[in-house]
Design a protein around this motif. Structure first.
Motif, short mmCIF file in Angstrom:
data_model
loop_
_atom_site.label_atom_id
_atom_site.label_comp_id
_atom_site.label_asym_id
_atom_site.label_seq_id
_atom_site.Cartn_x
_atom_site.Cartn_y
_atom_site.Cartn_z
N UNK A 166 -3.46 -13.22 2.01
CA UNK A 166 -4.00 -13.44 0.39
C UNK A 166 -4.09 -11.97 -0.17
N UNK A 167 -4.09 -11.08 0.63
CA UNK A 167 -4.11 -9.64 0.16
C UNK A 167 -2.62 -9.40 -0.53
N UNK A 168 -1.82 -9.83 0.22
CA UNK A 168 -0.25 -9.35 -0.41
C UNK A 168 -0.04 -10.40 -1.49
N UNK A 169 -0.52 -11.47 -1.84
CA UNK A 169 -0.40 -12.07 -2.90
C UNK A 169 -0.82 -11.21 -4.17
N UNK A 170 -2.15 -10.77 -3.92
CA UNK A 170 -2.70 -10.00 -4.89
C UNK A 170 -1.94 -8.40 -5.21
N UNK A 192 0.73 -0.99 -0.04
CA UNK A 192 -0.13 -0.08 -0.05
C UNK A 192 0.93 1.16 0.08
N UNK A 193 1.69 1.21 0.74
CA UNK A 193 2.73 2.32 1.13
C UNK A 193 3.59 2.57 -0.29
N UNK A 194 4.03 1.53 -0.70
CA UNK A 194 5.01 1.45 -1.67
C UNK A 194 4.45 2.06 -2.92
N UNK A 195 3.09 1.46 -3.24
CA UNK A 195 2.39 2.01 -4.62
C UNK A 195 2.12 3.33 -4.46
N UNK A 196 1.90 3.84 -3.15
CA UNK A 196 1.44 5.36 -2.90
C UNK A 196 2.50 6.08 -3.52
N UNK A 248 -5.54 -14.73 13.76
CA UNK A 248 -5.30 -15.84 12.72
C UNK A 248 -6.26 -15.01 11.56
N UNK A 249 -7.42 -14.25 11.92
CA UNK A 249 -8.04 -14.01 10.47
C UNK A 249 -7.15 -12.82 9.92
N UNK A 250 -6.56 -11.89 10.76
CA UNK A 250 -5.86 -10.88 10.12
C UNK A 250 -4.67 -11.30 9.50
N UNK A 251 -4.17 -12.27 9.87
CA UNK A 251 -2.81 -12.98 9.37
C UNK A 251 -3.02 -13.54 7.92
#
Ligand code: TYM
Length: 342
Positions: A321-325, A86-90, A313-316
């Motif tokens: 999954x989000x990082x992959x995309x 997120x920060x990198x693309x920003x 565990x939900x947040x991890x």
């Protein structure tokens, strides 16, 4: 599957505006779309904040998502700062964002006027670029938000088109990119009712976390007696009967809309039911409907919140999954912008 993303800032407590304008509408979407819902902690530091509160508020907001009915087996729920892209693309997007676009943002103008120039960090100005990166990283099709985010979504769309134009031309195609388009141009999803829930003490300003008086909002976790008291004391008018859509009666329209949404009735049914009522008979109805709607959420919240291993565990898993995309998009952007491959 089409993809949907959205998020809430972990500042103060989540209120009825956040719920009716955004979170409640996410619930149905998770069955039809691929959904990612994040807690935007990086946005929460754009105004002065308490470092002791940030992580707690982030956790609480995640628990609220789940308590409201976000299903972690369908949606990815994660914390924005846990996905580095997120920060990198920003930063990459910042270089393509004309400063004039940011100076025009209503929320920036309002917030910076209140805080005063010397107290406004640069991040308050570039806030919409981070929001654009939250959305564009996931090649999102739709973004379900309240009306106050419409201008930020418009900027996101323009920025996506600009980057596609600047860096998605022939050079990009030669590198094997997808048809010259780096980002999908997302569309806002703004609900027909509830997109702008107003303050309980002033029907002309929106319900907000930052309003000094807690009487102006219903927080999702307000106990029954607090809800009853806030409705008892909320602003009304002295017109006879109750009606929707009378511009001279913003409080009346707002309270009827809230009643409509929490009771699950149609607007027509509510209009009929309430046309013969006065404030004295309507307020208990509204109070009961609010409590009946919010109480089960509060019970689930307590359960989820006390199970910290589950929440972690939900947040991890969500961040994984989000990082992959996100990483795949980021890699494409670096390539399209001409960086040396690592
Ligand atoms: P935030 O945290 O201010 O609000 C979260 C969501 O609640 C909606 N909302 C309201 N809807 C109706 N009536 C109200 N009174 C009301 N107040 C708030 C907001 O429209 C929003 O949908 N910048 C965003 C968070 C964000 C985001 C994103 C959203 C960051 N990145 C990417 C979507 C996609 C914000 O500050 O929302």
């Amino acid at each position: 599957k089409k993809r949907i993303v959205s998020g809430v800032q972990p500042t103060g407590s989540v209120h009825l505006g956040n719920y009716l304008g955004a979170i409640k509408n996410w619930i149905d979407l998770q069955n039809t779309y691929e959904t990612l819902f994040f807690i935007v902690d990086l946005h929460a530091i754009t105004l002065p904040y308490d470092t002791k509160e940030l992580s707690k508020a982030t956790r609480d907001t995640a628990a609220i998502y789940l308590a409201c009915g976000i299903d972690a087996s369908k949606a990815s729920v994660f914390v924005q700062s846990h996905v580095h892209a997120h920060v990198e693309l920003m930063w990459l997007l910042s270089s393509a964002t004309p400063i004039g676009w940011l100076n025009r943002m209503i929320q920036f103008k309002e917030k910076s006027r209140k805080a005063g120039d010397e107290n406004v960090g640069v991040a308050l100005l570039t806030y919409p670029v981070l929001m654009a990166s939250d959305i564009l990283l996931y090649q999102s099709d739709f973004v379900p938000v309240g009306e106050d985010q419409k201008q930020h979504l418009e900027l996101t769309r323009e920025l996506a088109e600009r980057v596609n134009y600047l860096y998605g031309g022939r050079k990009w195609k030669k590198l094997g990119g997808r048809g010259g388009s780096i980002f999908k141009v997302p569309e806002p999803l703004i609900p027909p009712a509830g997109a702008r829930v107003m303050s309980l003490t002033d029907g002309l300003s929106k319900m907000s976390k930052s309003a000094p008086s807690d009487q102006s909002r219903i927080n999702l976790l307000d106990p029954k007696d607090v809800i009853a008291n806030k409705i008892k004391r909320c602003k009304t008018d002295s017109f006879p009967a109750l009606e929707f859509d009378n511009p001279e009666r913003p409080e009346c329209n707002n309270l009827l809309s809230v009643y409509q949404l929490v009771s699950g009735k149609t607007k027509e049914d509510v209009a009929k039911e309430c046309q013969g009522l006065n404030w004295g008979s309507f307020k208990p109805l509204l109070t009961d409907a609010l409590i009946e709607h919010l109480y089960p959420i509060q019970v689930r919240y307590e359960e989820i919140h006390s199970d910290s291993a589950y929440l972690d565990s939900v947040l991890e898993e969500g961040a994984r999954k989000a990082s992959e995309i996100a990483d795949a998009t980021l890699k494409n952007v670096y390539q399209a912008m001409g960086f040396l491959r690592r």
